[in-house]
Design an enzyme around this catalytic site. Structure first.
Site, mmCIF file in Angstrom:
data_model
loop_
_atom_site.group_PDB
_atom_site.id
_atom_site.type_symbol
_atom_site.label_atom_id
_atom_site.label_comp_id
_atom_site.label_asym_id
_atom_site.label_seq_id
_atom_site.Cartn_x
_atom_site.Cartn_y
_atom_site.Cartn_z
ATOM 1 N N THR A 1 0.809 -1.338 -0.071
ATOM 2 C CA THR A 1 0.136 0.172 0.016
ATOM 3 C C THR A 1 0.707 1.257 0.028
ATOM 4 O O THR A 1 0.316 2.279 -0.345
ATOM 5 C CB THR A 1 -0.929 0.056 1.111
ATOM 6 O OG1 THR A 1 0.023 0.042 2.328
ATOM 7 C CG2 THR A 1 -1.817 -1.133 1.077
ATOM 8 N N CYS B 1 2.782 2.869 9.427
ATOM 9 C CA CYS B 1 1.992 3.114 10.487
ATOM 10 C C CYS B 1 2.454 2.827 11.944
ATOM 11 O O CYS B 1 3.654 2.491 12.130
ATOM 12 C CB CYS B 1 0.719 1.795 10.524
ATOM 13 S SG CYS B 1 -0.351 1.858 9.037
ATOM 14 N N CYS C 1 -1.993 0.917 14.864
ATOM 15 C CA CYS C 1 -3.052 1.387 13.625
ATOM 16 C C CYS C 1 -4.177 0.529 13.787
ATOM 17 O O CYS C 1 -4.116 -0.773 13.824
ATOM 18 C CB CYS C 1 -2.361 1.312 12.506
ATOM 19 S SG CYS C 1 -3.287 1.904 11.102
ATOM 20 N N ARG D 1 -6.622 -2.681 9.026
ATOM 21 C CA ARG D 1 -6.493 -4.153 8.644
ATOM 22 C C ARG D 1 -5.125 -4.501 8.596
ATOM 23 O O ARG D 1 -4.079 -3.808 8.396
ATOM 24 C CB ARG D 1 -6.971 -4.400 7.419
ATOM 25 C CG ARG D 1 -7.520 -5.710 7.079
ATOM 26 C CD ARG D 1 -8.474 -5.737 5.714
ATOM 27 N NE ARG D 1 -7.582 -5.604 4.595
ATOM 28 C CZ ARG D 1 -7.088 -6.511 3.844
ATOM 29 N NH1 ARG D 1 -6.959 -7.828 4.263
ATOM 30 N NH2 ARG D 1 -6.076 -6.277 2.977
ATOM 31 N N ARG E 1 4.405 6.607 2.700
ATOM 32 C CA ARG E 1 4.067 7.863 3.341
ATOM 33 C C ARG E 1 3.299 7.243 4.576
ATOM 34 O O ARG E 1 2.727 6.595 4.664
ATOM 35 C CB ARG E 1 3.294 8.503 2.240
ATOM 36 C CG ARG E 1 2.269 7.945 1.713
ATOM 37 C CD ARG E 1 1.512 8.300 0.565
ATOM 38 N NE ARG E 1 1.010 7.170 -0.435
ATOM 39 C CZ ARG E 1 0.013 6.701 0.081
ATOM 40 N NH1 ARG E 1 -0.943 7.083 0.915
ATOM 41 N NH2 ARG E 1 -0.667 5.776 -0.678
ATOM 42 N N CYS F 1 0.523 6.714 7.459
ATOM 43 C CA CYS F 1 -0.892 6.392 7.123
ATOM 44 C C CYS F 1 -1.841 7.493 7.823
ATOM 45 O O CYS F 1 -1.641 8.286 8.551
ATOM 46 C CB CYS F 1 -0.962 5.103 8.117
ATOM 47 S SG CYS F 1 -2.887 4.836 8.438
ATOM 48 N N CYS G 1 -3.976 6.391 11.158
ATOM 49 C CA CYS G 1 -2.958 6.370 12.725
ATOM 50 C C CYS G 1 -2.191 7.363 13.072
ATOM 51 O O CYS G 1 -1.522 7.578 14.031
ATOM 52 C CB CYS G 1 -2.513 4.978 12.921
ATOM 53 S SG CYS G 1 -0.940 4.335 11.785
HETATM 54 ZN ZN LIG Z 1 -2.001 3.284 9.917
#
Ligand SMILES: [Zn+2]
Length: 357
Positions: free
Chosen positions: A31, A35, A39, A42, A64, A66, A69
């Site tokens: 993705t 995080c 977080c 998922r 980058r 999240c 969170c």
């Molecule tokens: Zn996150």
């Protein structure tokens, strides 16, 4: 970082242990996001996870922060960050409902004024823009998941009370309206022309927003037929004489670029595409003129390192040569790989760009 550290880190991620927040960060290569351990998103697959001791390490790795969170908030930069992060989760859950600024400010426990200001300072957009963006994303997802679906139903599901509001938003966000997105160009007008260049005949089609077709061939007739087939529902007309000023300017740049007098060709593009194609094509536009990347480098670049074949087919599906520079992608072996408009043209383009660079 020792192997036993890594074991503990992975355990904390699986448990969403917010007690471990600040001790390490984890990134998810598929993705492109990193995080904090707590977080609420998922839990990713283990093989896609990388661990970092600081946010800066994760950013250096091309990830980058999240939005859910807000790992950067742990560095203590902004006292409102936690509340804003909570608000982002609220917006994501409730994007399908009618939400007002007053609702959001109640939810965050901030005055509307402070809410607007800190939201913008942290996320770079207003709460309203973020909400609109969420709705457009959910709308796109629902169209893609069910191609037989009625656009009007999708609009209501995405939380838009009236269809005209979404049409306004989607037009600037997607580069095309929802109907165009689905319908082979119904309702759009395409002006087209053929020009002879040092690389052979080229047929260009443009809407009032940018190029939707630019392809090379040995004669213009077959190219025009291909263009009509790409946009079966669009209305076509020949370029008037004299052409609009903007178009003349595009053409002048195009010739300078092909002749090696201009380094890069940045022309507006208005083309229908899947979300994945758009992602790949935007990435291709970021590869500097004069350099090339392999299909797997592109796949890594868009954060989907295993999608090499999908990247290759997105490159092959390009309808706007040069402006979406698929010629800058070659095989990992250093061979040129394929090119929809012939390897000889690809070679000339790469050579010309190298010379100018
Ligand atoms: Zn996150």
């Amino acid at each position: 970082m020792t192997p036993s550290n890594v074991e503990q880190f992975w355990e904390a991620v699986q448990k969403r242990d917010s007690g471990a927040d600040g001790t390490f960060y984890y990134g998810v290569v598929t993705t492109g996001v990193f995080c904090r351990p707590g977080c609420p998103g998922r839990t990713p697959n283990r093989e896609n996870v990388r661990f970092y001791t600081t946010p800066a390490d994760a950013e250096r790795d091309g990830l980058r922060a999240c939005l859910r969170c807000r790992p950067l908030a742990l560095t203590g930069a902004d006292p409102w960050a936690d509340r804003i992060a909570g608000l982002v989760r609220y917006i994501e859950r409730h994007a399908g409902e009618a939400i007002s600024l007053a609702d959001l400010s109640r939810e965050a426990g901030l005055s509307p004024y402070h809410l607007q200001r800190s939201f913008r300072a942290i996320l770079g957009v207003t709460p309203k823009q973020y909400l609109d963006n969420q709705r457009v994303e959910q709308f796109k997802a629902s169209l893609r998941n069910d191609t037989g679906r009625d656009v009007t139903a999708a609009i209501y599901d995405a939380g838009y009370g009236s269809s005209s509001r979404l049409y306004e938003k989607a037009d600037t966000r997607l580069g095309m309206t929802p109907m165009e997105y689905r319908s082979g160009g119904r309702g759009i007008e395409i002006t087209h022309t053929a020009v002879e260049t040092r690389l052979g005949w080229m047929v260009l089609g443009a809407t009032d927003r940018g190029l939707c077709f630019l392809q090379f061939g040995d004669e213009p007739g077959a190219l025009r037929t291909a263009m009509f087939a790409e946009y079966p529902e669009a209305r076509f007309s020949s370029m008037p004489e004299p052409a609009p000023v903007d178009f003349e300017a595009w053409m002048a740049r195009l010739h300078r670029y092909l002749d090696g007098q201009e380094r890069d060709l940045r022309l507006p593009v208005h083309v229908s595409a899947t979300a994945f194609q758009l992602k790949v094509w935007r990435y291709l536009q970021s590869i500097p003129s004069g350099s090339v990347q392999s299909y797997s480098e592109v796949a890594q670049g868009i954060g989907q390192p295993t999608a090499v074949r999908a990247v290759a087919s997105a490159c092959a599906g390009n309808r706007v040569a040069l402006a979406i520079p698929c010629h800058r992608v070659i095989r990992g072996s250093g061979e040129l790989g394929g090119y929809r408009w012939g390897l000889e043209r690809k070679r000339v383009l790469i050579d010309t760009e190298r010379r100018v660079a």
